[in-house]
Write a protein that holds these residues in place. Structure first.
Motif, short mmCIF file in Angstrom:
data_model
loop_
_atom_site.label_atom_id
_atom_site.label_comp_id
_atom_site.label_asym_id
_atom_site.label_seq_id
_atom_site.Cartn_x
_atom_site.Cartn_y
_atom_site.Cartn_z
N ALA A 128 -10.90 -3.53 -3.44
CA ALA A 128 -10.47 -2.16 -3.16
C ALA A 128 -9.29 -1.78 -4.04
N ALA A 129 -8.35 -2.71 -4.21
CA ALA A 129 -7.17 -2.42 -5.04
C ALA A 129 -7.60 -2.19 -6.48
N VAL A 130 -8.53 -3.03 -6.96
CA VAL A 130 -9.04 -2.89 -8.33
C VAL A 130 -9.66 -1.51 -8.52
N ILE B 71 -4.54 0.26 1.42
CA ILE B 71 -5.88 -0.27 1.70
C ILE B 71 -5.98 -0.70 3.15
N GLU B 72 -4.94 -1.36 3.65
CA GLU B 72 -4.97 -1.80 5.05
C GLU B 72 -5.00 -0.60 6.00
N LEU B 73 -4.24 0.43 5.65
CA LEU B 73 -4.24 1.64 6.49
C LEU B 73 -5.63 2.28 6.49
N ALA B 74 -6.25 2.30 5.31
CA ALA B 74 -7.60 2.86 5.20
C ALA B 74 -8.59 2.04 6.01
N ARG B 75 -8.37 0.71 5.98
CA ARG B 75 -9.27 -0.18 6.71
C ARG B 75 -9.15 0.08 8.22
N LEU B 76 -7.91 0.24 8.65
CA LEU B 76 -7.68 0.52 10.07
C LEU B 76 -8.39 1.82 10.46
N GLN B 96 -0.29 10.33 0.81
CA GLN B 96 -1.59 10.84 1.22
C GLN B 96 -2.60 10.63 0.09
N GLY B 97 -2.16 10.90 -1.15
CA GLY B 97 -3.03 10.71 -2.31
C GLY B 97 -3.45 9.26 -2.43
N LEU B 98 -2.49 8.37 -2.25
CA LEU B 98 -2.78 6.94 -2.34
C LEU B 98 -3.76 6.54 -1.24
N LEU B 99 -3.54 7.06 -0.03
CA LEU B 99 -4.43 6.73 1.08
C LEU B 99 -5.84 7.24 0.79
N ASP B 100 -5.93 8.47 0.26
CA ASP B 100 -7.26 9.01 -0.06
C ASP B 100 -7.99 8.11 -1.04
N LYS B 104 -11.48 5.90 -0.35
CA LYS B 104 -12.68 5.91 -1.20
C LYS B 104 -13.02 4.50 -1.66
N ALA B 105 -12.00 3.77 -2.11
CA ALA B 105 -12.25 2.46 -2.71
C ALA B 105 -12.63 1.43 -1.67
N GLU B 106 -12.11 1.61 -0.45
CA GLU B 106 -12.23 0.56 0.55
C GLU B 106 -13.66 0.41 1.04
N CYS B 107 -14.40 1.53 1.11
CA CYS B 107 -15.74 1.44 1.69
C CYS B 107 -16.83 1.41 0.64
#
Lengths: 264, 383
Positions: A128-130, B71-76, B96-100, B104-107
């Protein structure tokens, strides 16, 4: 990013004092002093052979200076134990001229290298970080699984930038980031660096020849002349009396770049 | 990035309810260094809120947020969204931008390498390699032809031949190779005589060691060893030199100036090696015999005089000539392959390394194949 103190404007993150560099009989830097403040973009310019890249390598600890001290984030780079050096290296990111991607790995694997080496994150988090970094660097999603040889020069630099940003560094070092890019690609890269710098609160140390980059993204300019640096904003540089600096900024290319910026 | 060992419970604290929604207050430094605790906290919170319905996460208490924290916040958020609506409040626009980006990246589906089907890949590689080999052979033949034409043209106007370049390359490939070629040949002679003596002593035929050493060194090993050493030393150097010139676009510059790279780069090297290798081979043979003689003296008490007398009766001079006749051919092959691979270098510096390796492998391969062909040829002539 947020893992660092807020921008204060006058905190010095890189402090070079009395730097002296010699290759054989040839003295490159002599009594060079330089300060880089947190949150600024510093552009380093100089004629060929004035030791811009050497200065960068000395700050990164790749070359030892003959004399003088270099402090990065409060640590003296020349007198650092190995673990301390590694810890410090995690707080900066470096983009070399052509990206310096590892050619046997895909882009995603390249960006993941610092995360795998320096952290114990699980695979899903690393991935995800990548993905976030690759998106930040403005690369399309499908470039993740490509090898560096399949990318254009501009995309290789972006991938290198994504790798440099992998550990959320506080300082970003760029070695001629726009060299070899076409003007459109170079302008896009400048914009990318400027945008990232603002949103991540990065301090950027950029060695460059590109007048447009200097004028559009740099807060201050350090010109290497007479084995030392002279620093100042673009406006201050324009009033400098040193002949090389005058030539540089008042030459036809310098004028054109400044006029273009003013017209914007 | 300080490795703060905050307890997992400190990151997410239940803070009552707001309307129908359960409220979680996020606190502390959500950064890479605290990842262990963070991921535990997220797991714990997600498990603890099973069946909770709507959840509101108050994020203004987060002191620091980096990519991993986001990423952890997004996962939660994703875990809780399976249960009911989730709202994350109190993030500034940058966070907020980072979380957005993290959401997207997390899923997204895993990245993975390009799909490879192993068996098909092997077949494909074999096929490509076969075609490449064919192309390569044709290309090399074309290059040999091109060099032959240039050689013919130069023979008509010998003044165009670069004498000083030829001498320079003779020095580099011949003279400078004397120590290594001499030493290795001497040692081979020693080994042959030593091993031969051991076997022949059982039949009381010690003196035939001289025949063994003489014929094998003069006819085969002298020239073969020399060729292999020169292929490794000079063939690779030719590829690297010409390849580096390719990378620097020097070869292109020559062409645009109306100079013929084959005439300037290839011919001097080839002629120099064709002249130098027979001389080197002769020297190698002499050193090999010397090694043989030394070992014979040490093991069998055969004096140098006896050795030479036996050598004269056992080995006709034709044997040496048969051996040396092969040297110019091997030399031409080594030089041609070395130059050909060098001229094939394109653009990048890593192709210099790759093609240098290849030039050595190909020229040693060709030298040994040609040696086998020569054996058959000479045998059918009764030599």
């Amino acid at each position: 990013m947020d893992a660092q103190p807020p921008y204060s404007g006058d905190e010095t993150v890189i402090r070079v004092r009395g730097l002296r560099t010699r290759f054989g009989p040839q003295v490159i830097h002599d009594g060079l002093d330089l300060d880089v403040r947190r949150g600024e973009v510093l552009g380093v310019v100089g004629g060929s052979g004035t030791g811009k890249s050497v200065l960068l390598k000395e700050i990164l600890g790749l070359i030892r200076p003959a004399a003088g001290s270099i402090e990065v984030l409060g640590h003296d780079i020349t007198a650092l134990s190995e673990p301390a050096r590694v810890a410090l290296q995690r707080r900066w990111g470096v983009l070399f001229q052509d990206g310096a991607l590892f050619s046997s790995m895909t882009v995603a694997e390249n960006v993941a290298v610092p995360l795998r080496e320096h952290t114990d994150l699980d695979n899903a988090t690393i991935e995800a970080a990548v993905r976030i970094k690759i998106r930040m660097a403005g690369l399309p999603e499908d470039s993740c699984s490509k090898k560096p040889s399949q990318l254009s020069g501009g995309m290789r630099k972006r991938a290198g930038l994504a790798r440099a940003l992998a550990l959320d560094p506080e300082i970003l070092f760029l070695d001629e980031p726009t060299a070899g890019l076409d003007p459109i690609g170079a302008a896009a890269f400048d914009e990318l660096v400027g945008g990232l710098q603002r949103s991540l609160g990065l301090t950027v140390f950029m060695v460059t020849h590109d007048l447009d980059s200097l004028i559009t993204v740099c807060d201050r300019i350090a010109a290497l002349v007479d084995r030392r640096v002279r620093t100042g904003t673009v406006a201050e540089m324009l009033t400098e009396s040193h002949p090389w600096i005058r030539n540089y900024f008042h030459g036809p290319r310098g004028r054109a770049a400044i006029d273009a910026q003013e017209a914007r | 990035m300080t490795g703060t060992a905050e307890p997992a419970a400190a990151f997410l604290v239940p803070a009552g309810t707001a309307g129908t929604a359960r409220v979680l207050a996020a606190r502390g430094r959500w950064v890479l260094g605290a990842w262990d605790g963070l991921s535990q906290a997220v797991e714990g919170a997600a498990a603890g809120l099973a069946g909770a319905g709507a959840v509101r996460i108050e994020a203004q208490g987060i002191e620091a947020l980096d990519t991993v924290g986001a990423i952890e916040l997004a996962r939660l958020a994703r875990r809780l969204e399976a249960l009911g609506p989730v709202e994350i409040a109190g993030l500034d626009p940058v966070r907020q931008g980072l979380l957005d980006a993290a959401r997207k990246a997390e899923c997204a589906p895993p990245i993975g390498r390009p799909v490879e089907r192993p068996i098909i890949a092997v077949v494909e590689r074999a096929g490509r390699a076969a075609y490449a080999m064919l192309d390569e052979t044709l290309d090399l033949l074309a290059f040999v032809g091109m060099v032959a034409i240039t050689l013919g043209r130069t023979a008509l106007r010998p003044a165009r031949l670069r004498g000083s370049a030829i001498i320079h390359h003779m020095e580099k490939t011949g003279l400078d190779a004397l120590p290594i070629v001499g030493l290795l040949s001497f040692l081979i002679g020693v080994v042959l005589a030593y091993q031969g003596a051991d076997q022949l002593r059982r039949f009381g035929a010690q003196l035939f060691v001289v025949n063994l050493v003489g014929i094998s060194i003069l006819r085969e090993i002298g020239v073969l060893m020399t060729s292999i050493i020169v292929a490794g030393r000079s063939g690779s150097a030719f590829t690297a030199q010409i390849g580096t010139m390719q990378v620097n676009q020097e070869v292109d510059a020559m062409r645009t100036l109306g100079l013929d790279p084959v005439e300037i780069l290839v011919l001097p090297r080839m002629i120099a090696l064709v002249l130098a290798l027979p001389l080197l081979s002769f020297y190698a043979a002499a050193m090999g015999l010397l090694g043989g003689a030394a070992a014979s003296y040490a093991v069998l008490d055969v004096t140098l005089a006896q050795f030479l007398r036996q050598l004269q009766t056992a080995v006709p001079v034709g044997t040496m000539l048969v051996g040396l006749a092969k040297a110019p051919v091997f030399a031409a092959v080594i030089a041609l392959v070395g130059c050909y691979e060098g001229l094939k270098v394109s653009g990048s510096a890593d192709s210099v390394g790759r093609l240098t390796t290849k030039s050595v492998v190909v020229s040693i391969f060709l030298v040994i194949v040609l040696d086998a062909l020569f054996s058959i040829l000479f045998a059918s002539f009764g030599l």
